[in-house]
Design an enzyme around this catalytic site. Sequence first.
Site, short mmCIF file in Angstrom:
data_model
loop_
_atom_site.label_atom_id
_atom_site.label_comp_id
_atom_site.label_asym_id
_atom_site.label_seq_id
_atom_site.Cartn_x
_atom_site.Cartn_y
_atom_site.Cartn_z
N ARG A 36 24.96 -9.02 -8.20
CA ARG A 36 26.03 -8.63 -7.37
C ARG A 36 27.18 -9.01 -8.22
O ARG A 36 28.56 -8.56 -8.27
CB ARG A 36 25.88 -9.39 -6.00
CG ARG A 36 24.86 -8.63 -5.11
CD ARG A 36 24.91 -9.53 -3.73
NE ARG A 36 24.10 -8.60 -2.84
CZ ARG A 36 23.71 -9.28 -1.59
NH1 ARG A 36 24.05 -10.65 -1.24
NH2 ARG A 36 22.80 -8.66 -0.92
N LYS A 194 9.79 -1.26 12.06
CA LYS A 194 9.90 -0.77 13.47
C LYS A 194 10.72 0.33 13.53
O LYS A 194 11.72 0.48 12.87
CB LYS A 194 10.44 -1.87 14.17
CG LYS A 194 9.37 -3.14 14.22
CD LYS A 194 10.17 -4.49 14.88
CE LYS A 194 9.21 -5.39 15.17
NZ LYS A 194 9.64 -6.43 15.86
N GLY A 347 17.32 -3.46 0.73
CA GLY A 347 16.69 -4.19 -0.13
C GLY A 347 15.27 -4.10 -0.64
O GLY A 347 14.98 -4.14 -1.87
N GLY A 370 23.28 -3.63 5.20
CA GLY A 370 23.52 -3.35 6.51
C GLY A 370 24.80 -2.11 6.66
O GLY A 370 24.88 -1.25 7.57
#
Length: 398
Positions: A36, A194, A347, A370
């Site tokens: 990063r 999920k 990720g 996100g």
Amino acid sequence: MAFLKLTEQNVQGKTVLIRADMNVPFKDGKISDDTRIRASLASIKYCLDNGASVIVMTHLGRPTEGEFHPEDDVAPVAVHLGGLLGKDVKVLNDWRENKPALNAGDVVMLQNVRINKGEKKNDLELGKAYAALCDMFVNDAFGTAHRAQASTEAVAQAAPVACAGVLMAGELDALGKALKQPARPMVAIVAGSKVSTKLTILESLADKVDQLIVGGGIANTFLLAEGKAIGKSLAEHDLVEESKKIMAKMAAKGGSVPLPTDVVVAKAFAADAEAVVKDIADVAEDDMILDIGPKSAAALAELLKAAGTIVWNGPVGVFEFDQFAGGTKALAEAIAQSKAFSIAGGGDTLAAIAKFGVTDQIGYISTGGGAFLEFLEGKELPAVAALEKRIQNIDSAK
């Protein structure tokens, strides 16, 4: 999307405040992955090469606002950044009381922004305080673009000029190319444990793509929706009906949700578990599906090779265990070999890309977790909206 870009601005003699995402991981007190930090270098170097001074601000970890603890200190990040730039990078702890006097070529860093009271609540006064430090604000932290916070949104409202950094602009251009004007056929891979965590993404992409590949526990739920036995595999029985609706939506537009015809199963979720390939019809009650089988992987690979645009979020198996990595590896290599424009994010996806050595063959790798997912959902990203609003104000004033 319309917004100002740093690379189109004259920064000569100006102080530029850059909101970067240098929230790097630590191990044994040392930075364990500086990806990063390196991703932020392009904007910083552009400013330095063109005669500006730079103030960097970033968050680190999950500090409590108003409280400072040694583990929240950005000093190690500043030292590492300085090493990459070949110059000292001082950390400013009292920047509100003592506005820094900088010369062209100087680089300093504000202390961890999430220590500041009002940061997470997008406090306008804190945003103005940030803005008072600079002649130009640059948002280069796509990973935080889905959050309305003082260092991402309020400061963009208050700064004399607000624009997107090299990394941010690259992310938005790539995502826009992939989702707003895609080359067809468009294929999306959405995988994870999920359905519930990615239901809105699946529903949104079902309106946009020609083929929707699902993997992991998500695929198991879809297999249930088709009436297939999945043994003791991870799945969400209460979302079977939602899965059926998504498959029906895809079928109605001539697309599909291709599900595995063969799978790799084990009796336990473990690194040393024995992997067995079975047709989906032969899955036993005590089997756990941990990867797609070779026939399914080959079929999906052919589909990907013929695609015009590929959006990838999530591995299709437990790729961390080599015996259950075949499906994800086959898809990664197919994407790498495809002539399609490909964009990947998340990720686990990035870890899989690195593991299988195809990093340089993916069209664009998103640094935002996100934010990447929320963009796929079609949600407005507050930090991006703030930049768009600034250029709209400029246009209306002309």
